[in-house]
Design a protein around this motif. Structure first.
Motif, mmCIF file in Angstrom:
data_model
loop_
_atom_site.group_PDB
_atom_site.id
_atom_site.type_symbol
_atom_site.label_atom_id
_atom_site.label_comp_id
_atom_site.label_asym_id
_atom_site.label_seq_id
_atom_site.Cartn_x
_atom_site.Cartn_y
_atom_site.Cartn_z
ATOM 1 N N LYS A 360 0.952 -1.242 0.084
ATOM 2 C CA LYS A 360 0.179 -0.023 0.073
ATOM 3 C C LYS A 360 0.773 1.295 0.053
ATOM 4 O O LYS A 360 1.462 1.744 1.071
ATOM 5 N N LYS A 361 1.207 1.557 -1.259
ATOM 6 C CA LYS A 361 2.361 2.856 -1.257
ATOM 7 C C LYS A 361 1.750 4.150 -0.566
ATOM 8 O O LYS A 361 2.877 4.884 -0.391
ATOM 9 N N ASN A 362 0.544 4.414 -0.374
ATOM 10 C CA ASN A 362 0.249 5.576 0.377
ATOM 11 C C ASN A 362 -0.034 5.422 1.814
ATOM 12 O O ASN A 362 -0.382 6.408 2.272
ATOM 13 N N LEU A 363 0.266 4.290 2.412
ATOM 14 C CA LEU A 363 0.166 3.910 3.787
ATOM 15 C C LEU A 363 1.391 4.206 4.565
ATOM 16 O O LEU A 363 2.477 3.482 4.017
ATOM 17 N N ARG A 364 1.599 4.994 5.342
ATOM 18 C CA ARG A 364 2.903 5.463 5.927
ATOM 19 C C ARG A 364 2.930 4.477 7.336
ATOM 20 O O ARG A 364 1.935 4.244 8.199
ATOM 21 N N LEU A 365 3.911 3.632 7.611
ATOM 22 C CA LEU A 365 4.205 2.777 8.617
ATOM 23 C C LEU A 365 5.485 3.659 9.584
ATOM 24 O O LEU A 365 6.446 3.603 8.878
ATOM 25 N N LEU A 366 5.334 3.734 10.741
ATOM 26 C CA LEU A 366 6.110 4.122 11.816
ATOM 27 C C LEU A 366 6.338 3.150 12.866
ATOM 28 O O LEU A 366 5.433 2.905 13.539
ATOM 29 N N THR A 367 7.614 3.310 13.272
ATOM 30 C CA THR A 367 7.792 2.480 14.409
ATOM 31 C C THR A 367 8.831 3.155 15.385
ATOM 32 O O THR A 367 9.669 3.845 14.595
ATOM 33 N N THR A 368 8.692 3.052 16.375
ATOM 34 C CA THR A 368 9.221 3.974 17.621
ATOM 35 C C THR A 368 10.328 3.478 18.617
ATOM 36 O O THR A 368 10.884 4.116 19.117
ATOM 37 N N GLY A 369 10.166 2.201 18.573
ATOM 38 C CA GLY A 369 11.078 1.619 19.683
ATOM 39 C C GLY A 369 10.826 1.218 21.047
ATOM 40 O O GLY A 369 11.274 0.721 21.934
ATOM 41 N N GLY A 370 9.515 1.965 21.092
ATOM 42 C CA GLY A 370 8.882 2.024 22.422
ATOM 43 C C GLY A 370 7.591 2.666 22.586
ATOM 44 O O GLY A 370 7.139 3.244 21.574
#
Length: 538
Positions: A360-370
């Motif tokens: 899904k090219k328009n879907l942003r995935l963010l990871t934070t580490g906590g």
């Protein structure tokens, strides 16, 4: 008393003959200094920078040879000398300044390349008090401010990102720097020292638990220029402060286009909300739209938590933000991508989940580490005409509040758990806020109304719409627990919640009509607890 100017006009072009280089961040400095040397610029330097340039084979003079005074006190004192500051501050076209330079053997410095001790990095890494203090730069800011003040004659660089621009200007100008660029670099220099000092000041405030300082400054570093703000006619940018609190500012974006102003605002709201629910207790999901939650839930699995959150208001969830309190897995990712979603934010994501999101090219995935600590202190800011308001972060936690049962009937264990969850969510809903929760998931949310009774009614209506969409026999508000983030000023708000099906209520109390509200609860067999804590969110 103001100091009068001699009104000597600044030259348009200044030839760079001498340069002082003293940097903590040495990225690109050898290459830049080499380019200067190739143009015949005389190089002066200090400490570690001098060593790096000399090791690279450049002809560079140590500042101590200019001042006739060695670095002392572990390098704390090395550039605080008239021959350095005189070279930076001298007005070249002023006869008195020229005479002083000649009398005292001061050579003009045309270019100052200076960046500062890594105070921000040490603070962010949690350095101890003495180490953090030791990384407060003194000589660097003094030289930067001196060079920037005298930008009529001196070019100042405080960031390696500016090396290319200055190199190109030197190339285009045959070794000269135009006044317009010197002005811009001076403005950047003062912004840099201001942000640096603001970070130091805020660290002292935190370290010493100080409140309401006489002077308060904000400092940040540009992370992202945006196409526009909340609306297309508003300019916008994203600045970061160096605070390492897990969240959108420090997240890794794995894919998708740049986050917008509204994306960042909503993603922050979503992640701060889901952080109310410790991952070791149960998976939790929150769906946010326009900074308000449209669904929050806990469950035995992350995918079930998401499904239950979505069920509260699947219509509003379209184009929303999904926040999770645990690592995103493939099953949950498959479920989320069934509905158009702007952003997913989570502490982490496994490789299978990332692959699913990548489709899904328009879907942003963010990871934070906590997760951010909802108990931690911090400051929130709001601008007003002529100033700004400052307040501490709302870190009220229901498990740290003494609950006072004020009705004849106490809540059951299940009702109490739902009341606590409703309270935690209501903290993150725009006032006036009403939140219904049943069996660990939101049943209806009323947000941002001028009247509390309207919020209660709207939440009930949304619950009926959700039931109709899902094909349920009755809305989930039947048998639910309800939270009001401020007291009910009249019994009518409570009665609206009862009409929606609520059987237990949590609210701060404190109204002059509390007894009227309590009597109404008793008359309807409703359990009610007072927290004594209001959680407005405007």
């Amino acid at each position: 008393m103001a100091v009068a100017s001699k009104k000597i006009p600044a030259p348009d072009l200044v030839t760079v003959k001498t340069a002082l280089l003293s940097v903590s961040d040495k990225s690109g400095i050898v290459e830049f200094a080499s380019a200067l040397a190739a143009r015949g610029v005389k190089l002066y330097s200090t400490g570690g920078t001098h060593k790096a340039l000399a090791t690279a084979g450049l002809d560079v003079t140590d500042v101590s040879e200019v001042t006739g005074f060695p670095e002392i006190m572990d390098g704390r004192v090395k550039t605080l000398h008239p021959k350095v500051h005189g070279g930076l501050l001298a007005i070249r076209d002023d006869e008195e300044h020229q005479a002083a330079m000649s009398a005292h053997g001061i050579e003009g410095i045309d270019l100052a390349v200076i960046n500062l001790y890594p105070f921000e990095e040490v603070r962010a890494a949690g350095g101890d008090y003495p180490t953090t203090v030791e990384n407060i730069d003194i000589g660097g800011p003094a030289m930067i401010r001196a060079a920037a003040k005298n930008h009529a004659y001196v070019t100042v660089i405080t960031d390696p990102a500016d090396y290319r621009e200055v190199s190109e200007a030197l190339e285009a100008g045959n070794g000269t720097i135009p006044y317009a660029l010197r002005q811009q670099l001076a403005a950047r220099a003062y912004a840099r020292t201001a942000a640096y000092d603001a970070t130091i000041s805020s660290w002292f405030v935190e370290a010493l638990s100080l409140e309401n300082q006489r002077h308060l400054t904000l400092g940040g570093t540009l992370k992202q220029e945006m196409r526009y703000g909340e609306n297309p006619h508003q300019s916008a940018a994203f600045y970061v402060t160096g605070d390492k609190r897990p969240g959108v500012a420090n997240a890794v974006q794995h894919q998708g286009k740049q986050l917008s102003y509204n994306n960042i605002n909503d993603t922050d709201a979503a992640f701060e909300l889901v952080a109310e629910f410790p991952p070791e207790q149960a998976p939790a999901a929150a769906i946010i739209k326009h900074a308000n939650p449209c669904g929050v839930a806990r469950a035995d699995t992350l995918v079930e938590a998401y499904r239950r959150a979505l069920a509260c208001d699947s219509q509003s969830a379209f184009g929303g933000i999904v926040a999770l309190n645990q690592t995103l897995d493939a099953v949950t990712a498959e479920e989320i991508v069934k509905l158009f979603t702007e952003v997913i934010i989570a502490p982490d994501a496994d490789e299978d989940a990332k692959a699913i999101i990548a489709a899904k090219k328009n879907l942003r995935l963010l990871t934070t580490g906590g997760l951010p600590d909802p108990r931690s202190k911090g400051l929130n800011f709001k601008t007003v005409a002529g100033g700004f308001l400052v307040q501490g972060r709302d870190n009220a936690m229901i498990d740290e509040i003494t609950l006072n049962v004020v009705t004849e009937r106490a809540p059951t264990d299940r009702e109490l758990e739902d009341l606590k969850m409703a309270f935690a969510i209501a903290k993150h809903v725009k006032s006036n806020a009403i939140v219904y929760v049943k069996d660990g998931q939101t049943a209806g949310i009323g947000a941002g109304q001028m009247s509390r009774i309207d919020s209660a009614i709207i939440a009930g209506i949304k619950a009926k719409e959700a039931a109709k969409t899902a094909g349920w026999a009755e809305p989930m508000t039947n048998g639910s627990a309800v939270a009001s983030e401020a007291f009910f000023p009249f019994a009518d708000g409570l009665l609206s919640a009862v009409a929606a099906g609520a059987t237990a209520v949590i609210q701060p109390g404190g109204s002059i009509r509390d007894q009227e509200v309590i009597d109404a609860a008793n008359a309807n067999g409703v359990a009610m607890v007072f927290t004594g804590v209001r959680t407005f969110r405007h």
